[in-house]
Design an enzyme around this catalytic site. Structure first.
Site, PDB file in Angstrom:
ATOM      1  N   SER A  92     -10.183   7.452  -3.220  1.00  8.81           N
ATOM      2  CA  SER A  92     -11.684   8.143  -2.959  1.00  8.81           C
ATOM      3  C   SER A  92     -12.519   7.609  -3.839  1.00  8.81           C
ATOM      4  O   SER A  92     -13.462   8.432  -4.453  1.00  8.81           O
ATOM      5  CB  SER A  92     -11.189   9.771  -3.287  1.00  8.81           C
TER       6      SER A  92
ATOM      7  N   GLY B 145      -7.426   9.071  -0.031  1.00  8.45           N
ATOM      8  CA  GLY B 145      -7.834  10.085   1.090  1.00  8.45           C
ATOM      9  C   GLY B 145      -7.911  11.424   0.875  1.00  8.45           C
ATOM     10  O   GLY B 145      -7.831  12.335   1.722  1.00  8.45           O
TER      11      GLY B 145
ATOM     12  N   HIS C   8       0.775  -1.159  -0.028  1.00  9.32           N
ATOM     13  CA  HIS C   8       0.156  -0.082  -0.024  1.00  9.32           C
ATOM     14  C   HIS C   8       0.794   1.244   0.007  1.00  9.32           C
ATOM     15  O   HIS C   8       2.147   1.323   0.631  1.00  9.32           O
ATOM     16  CB  HIS C   8      -0.890   0.013   1.477  1.00  9.32           C
TER      17      HIS C   8
ATOM     18  N   GLU D  27      -3.484   2.621  -7.391  1.00  5.09           N
ATOM     19  CA  GLU D  27      -4.098   3.584  -6.592  1.00  5.09           C
ATOM     20  C   GLU D  27      -3.066   4.718  -6.618  1.00  5.09           C
ATOM     21  O   GLU D  27      -2.169   4.820  -6.164  1.00  5.09           O
ATOM     22  CB  GLU D  27      -3.958   3.065  -5.026  1.00  5.09           C
TER      23      GLU D  27
ATOM     24  N   GLY E 178     -10.926   2.994   0.998  1.00 10.39           N
ATOM     25  CA  GLY E 178     -10.371   3.284   2.181  1.00 10.39           C
ATOM     26  C   GLY E 178     -11.462   3.874   2.965  1.00 10.39           C
ATOM     27  O   GLY E 178     -12.671   3.332   3.419  1.00 10.39           O
ATOM     28  N   GLY E 179     -11.494   5.223   3.065  1.00 12.76           N
ATOM     29  CA  GLY E 179     -12.397   6.095   3.565  1.00 12.76           C
ATOM     30  C   GLY E 179     -14.024   5.784   3.514  1.00 12.76           C
ATOM     31  O   GLY E 179     -14.449   5.684   4.609  1.00 12.76           O
TER      32      GLY E 179
END
Ligand code: PGA
Length: 239
Positions: A202, A162, A84, A156, A223-224
């Site tokens: 995102s 993020g 990551h 990514e 993620g978020g």
């Protein structure tokens, strides 16, 4: 490190109940390692899989603080995220380490989710393809065709993680198509077509459908938006 145990449990339960018994997409949760057992209980007997966020490549031995592939499978993991961008940037992980982890994951019967992606500086310097190619070649070093077919790649772009800034579907598709072509060169067309290439950065319920509708985007690493069951389910339902 965005959840504590109560959130992790509630989140996993929310995802499990929202996903139902026959989801049309493969869904997995990758909580912090200390909560794997808790989340394993919540997903037991459901179609929702479990994964780790990292592993240590050694099979056993004195490596205080580390967790290896066998330990992840002991607690029910089927997947593990590797390389990551936060680990690459903050913990100094290099492609060689990612490749060692990849081989350890495969030897331990885990499906590795190998992350690659350029920084904003790389993109602005027109170096996206070069950076992604270097990361992929290095991270997949020594991988044979048979095992390659079962891995997952996550593209990514670091500038989109993020930040609320998402790559446009066209920007993402361009890099995904490049990755697919590179995988064909490294392995075969057939193997390249079997490798899942996820987009991450995102991803939200509002942009998931368009991103996932691109020919070379096979899934999402979230993620978020995965911190709220409702948002994560919105993305799952767009798949
Ligand atoms: P994000 O994170 O969805 O919050 O951008 C993606 C990731 O950390 O892999």
């Amino acid at each position: 490190m965005n959840t504590r145990v109560d959130d992790a449990t509630a989140l996993a339960q929310g995802v499990v109940s929202g996903v139902g018994e026959n989801p049309t997409v493969e869904v997995a949760l990758c909580p912090p390692s200390v909560y794997l057992t808790t989340v394993a209980e919540a997903v037991a007997g459901t179609p929702v899989g479990l994964g780790g966020q990292d592993l240590y490549a050694a099979a056993d031995g004195a490596f205080t603080g580390e967790v290896n592939a066998g330990m992840l499978t002991d607690v029910g993991c089927r997947y593990v995220i590797l390389g990551h961008s936060e680990r690459r940037a903050l913990m100094g992980e290099c492609d060689k380490q990612v490749s060692e982890k990849l081989h350890a994951a495969l030897a331990g019967n885990l499906i590795p989710i190998v992350c690659v992606g350029e920084t904003l500086d790389d993109r602005e310097a027109d170096a996206t393809e070069k950076v992604v190619e270097t990361q992929l070649r290095g991270s997949l070093d020594g991988l044979d065709e048979v095992r390659a077919a079962g891995i997952v790649i996550a593209y990514e772009p670091v500038w989109a993680i993020g930040t609320g800034r998402t790559a446009s579907p066209e920007q993402a598709e361009e890099v995904h198509a490049f990755i697919r072509k590179l995988l064909s060169e490294l392995f075969t067309d057939d193997v390249a077509s079997q490798i899942r290439i996820q987009y991450g950065g995102s991803v939200k319920p509002g942009n998931a459908k368009e991103l996932l509708g691109q020919p070379n985007i096979d899934g999402a690493l979230v993620g978020g938006a995965s911190l709220k069951a409702e948002d994560f389910l919105g993305i799952i339902n767009a798949g």
